[in-house]
Scaffold this motif. Structure first.
Motif, mmCIF file in Angstrom:
data_model
loop_
_atom_site.group_PDB
_atom_site.id
_atom_site.type_symbol
_atom_site.label_atom_id
_atom_site.label_comp_id
_atom_site.label_asym_id
_atom_site.label_seq_id
_atom_site.Cartn_x
_atom_site.Cartn_y
_atom_site.Cartn_z
ATOM 1 N N GLY A 1 -100.071 -34.793 -29.434
ATOM 2 C CA GLY A 1 -99.584 -32.904 -29.625
ATOM 3 C C GLY A 1 -99.595 -32.787 -31.094
ATOM 4 O O GLY A 1 -99.706 -31.727 -31.099
ATOM 5 N N THR B 1 -102.817 -31.493 -31.873
ATOM 6 C CA THR B 1 -104.246 -30.614 -31.267
ATOM 7 C C THR B 1 -103.041 -29.495 -31.386
ATOM 8 O O THR B 1 -103.855 -28.253 -31.341
ATOM 9 C CB THR B 1 -103.670 -30.497 -29.509
ATOM 10 O OG1 THR B 1 -102.788 -31.044 -29.515
ATOM 11 C CG2 THR B 1 -104.700 -32.333 -29.107
ATOM 12 N N ARG B 2 -102.304 -29.326 -32.245
ATOM 13 C CA ARG B 2 -101.053 -27.923 -32.028
ATOM 14 C C ARG B 2 -101.389 -27.092 -33.672
ATOM 15 O O ARG B 2 -101.716 -26.226 -34.074
ATOM 16 C CB ARG B 2 -99.849 -28.649 -32.733
ATOM 17 C CG ARG B 2 -98.893 -27.884 -31.290
ATOM 18 C CD ARG B 2 -97.546 -28.088 -31.041
ATOM 19 N NE ARG B 2 -97.045 -29.074 -31.853
ATOM 20 C CZ ARG B 2 -96.610 -30.313 -31.067
ATOM 21 N NH1 ARG B 2 -96.886 -30.277 -29.591
ATOM 22 N NH2 ARG B 2 -96.287 -31.640 -31.400
ATOM 23 N N GLU C 1 -109.802 -33.273 -28.323
ATOM 24 C CA GLU C 1 -108.272 -32.365 -29.021
ATOM 25 C C GLU C 1 -108.511 -31.917 -27.455
ATOM 26 O O GLU C 1 -106.982 -31.994 -26.824
ATOM 27 C CB GLU C 1 -108.373 -31.453 -29.730
ATOM 28 C CG GLU C 1 -108.665 -31.881 -31.251
ATOM 29 C CD GLU C 1 -108.248 -30.381 -32.313
ATOM 30 O OE1 GLU C 1 -107.844 -29.067 -31.891
ATOM 31 O OE2 GLU C 1 -108.719 -31.062 -33.611
ATOM 32 N N GLU C 2 -109.585 -31.750 -26.235
ATOM 33 C CA GLU C 2 -108.837 -31.079 -25.321
ATOM 34 C C GLU C 2 -108.409 -32.628 -24.270
ATOM 35 O O GLU C 2 -107.374 -32.409 -23.430
ATOM 36 C CB GLU C 2 -110.149 -30.935 -24.285
ATOM 37 C CG GLU C 2 -109.983 -30.337 -22.814
ATOM 38 C CD GLU C 2 -111.256 -29.857 -22.530
ATOM 39 O OE1 GLU C 2 -111.582 -30.095 -21.085
ATOM 40 O OE2 GLU C 2 -111.567 -28.150 -22.498
ATOM 41 N N ARG D 1 -105.177 -33.151 -25.373
ATOM 42 C CA ARG D 1 -103.822 -32.211 -24.791
ATOM 43 C C ARG D 1 -103.109 -32.944 -23.117
ATOM 44 O O ARG D 1 -102.170 -32.697 -22.874
ATOM 45 C CB ARG D 1 -104.751 -31.021 -24.461
ATOM 46 C CG ARG D 1 -104.147 -29.884 -26.037
ATOM 47 C CD ARG D 1 -104.657 -27.932 -25.887
ATOM 48 N NE ARG D 1 -105.020 -28.078 -27.171
ATOM 49 C CZ ARG D 1 -105.909 -28.105 -27.724
ATOM 50 N NH1 ARG D 1 -107.595 -28.357 -27.039
ATOM 51 N NH2 ARG D 1 -106.124 -27.748 -29.357
ATOM 52 N N ALA D 2 -104.954 -33.001 -22.365
ATOM 53 C CA ALA D 2 -104.347 -33.801 -20.944
ATOM 54 C C ALA D 2 -103.902 -34.729 -21.044
ATOM 55 O O ALA D 2 -102.679 -34.995 -20.351
ATOM 56 C CB ALA D 2 -105.484 -33.398 -20.707
ATOM 57 N N CYS D 3 -104.116 -36.083 -22.367
ATOM 58 C CA CYS D 3 -102.772 -36.589 -22.258
ATOM 59 C C CYS D 3 -101.377 -36.329 -22.983
ATOM 60 O O CYS D 3 -100.653 -37.227 -21.560
ATOM 61 C CB CYS D 3 -103.291 -37.488 -23.170
ATOM 62 S SG CYS D 3 -102.187 -38.962 -23.826
ATOM 63 N N VAL D 4 -100.817 -35.601 -23.064
ATOM 64 C CA VAL D 4 -100.112 -35.304 -24.001
ATOM 65 C C VAL D 4 -99.686 -34.471 -22.516
ATOM 66 O O VAL D 4 -98.035 -35.073 -21.595
ATOM 67 C CB VAL D 4 -99.572 -34.134 -24.696
ATOM 68 C CG1 VAL D 4 -98.672 -33.420 -24.969
ATOM 69 C CG2 VAL D 4 -100.277 -34.545 -26.201
ATOM 70 N N ALA D 5 -99.870 -33.360 -21.848
ATOM 71 C CA ALA D 5 -99.596 -32.730 -20.629
ATOM 72 C C ALA D 5 -99.129 -34.376 -19.493
ATOM 73 O O ALA D 5 -98.040 -33.695 -18.908
ATOM 74 C CB ALA D 5 -100.736 -31.947 -19.981
ATOM 75 N N GLU E 1 -96.400 -36.956 -21.178
ATOM 76 C CA GLU E 1 -95.221 -36.414 -21.518
ATOM 77 C C GLU E 1 -93.860 -36.501 -21.041
ATOM 78 O O GLU E 1 -92.639 -37.023 -21.070
ATOM 79 C CB GLU E 1 -95.012 -34.863 -22.738
ATOM 80 C CG GLU E 1 -94.038 -34.703 -23.264
ATOM 81 C CD GLU E 1 -93.756 -33.553 -23.811
ATOM 82 O OE1 GLU E 1 -93.895 -33.497 -25.501
ATOM 83 O OE2 GLU E 1 -94.579 -32.488 -23.733
#
Length: 184
Positions: free
Chosen positions: A98, A101-102, A152-153, A156-160, A163
């Motif tokens: 996260g 990617t932020r 990074e995409e 982001r998908a992993c975090v979404a 989490e």
């Protein structure tokens, strides 16, 4: 999967959880040699949960992680301990991804340190804090890490996706009185 019915709200499919934690081993490996001890610990904890799931299988197609932990605990087992540490280390990895990617201007060491502060440091004693500080002081470059860990995409998908799983597991452990805050 949405079609898998589990017995508790927000529950997690045990085998899928272990598969995702195994996949996180690649992310840990991408952090470099300094994280080999952490990688071995995560791998050992995943194996312990898989062993309990197999012992409890009884022909079930899918096993609930929360039910597996509860059944093990009722039988005097302590598989909740590896689940707790996988939740914490999973929180570190999700937090790291996260952070990366932020803010594309941050280096991997800064992102790792920020995630460590939130996810693991409160549960580590003096020695482990020193080990992590040393490991985070010599990370690979951001580009090297992304080349192994994914775009990074993908991060982001992993975090979404993961989490909410970490949050659900944390909530379950807290509700069951198993979120032991004692540093090790």
């Amino acid at each position: 999967d949405a079609d898998v019915e589990l017995t508790r709200p927000g529950d997690v499919d045990a085998a899928r959880f272990c598969d995702v934690m195994d996949a996180m081993l690649e992310v840990i490996a991408a952090l470099g040699f300094a994280f080999e001890l952490a990688k071995a610990d995560v791998s050992k904890n995943v194996r312990r949960i898989r062993d309990v799931i197999q012992e409890q299988a009884r022909g079930e197609a899918r096993a609930s992680l929360f039910d597996a932990i509860a059944r093990d605990r009722e039988a005097g087992g302590r598989v909740w301990v590896p689940a707790l540490w996988l939740r914490r280390f999973g929180g570190f990895v999700v937090g790291l991804l996260g952070e990366l990617t932020r803010d594309a201007s941050l280096d991997l060491g800064t992102c790792g340190a920020r995630s460590y502060e939130r996810a693991l440091k409160p549960y580590h004693g003096f020695v482990l804090r020193g080990v992590f500080a040393a490991a985070l002081a010599m990370p690979p470059s951001r580009a090297q890490f992304i080349a192994v860990a994914g775009s990074e995409e993908e991060m982001r998908a992993c975090v979404a996706k993961f989490e909410p799983v970490m949050d659900a597991l944390g909530g379950f452990l807290t509700a069951e009185g198993l979120n032991d805050p004692t540093p090790v």
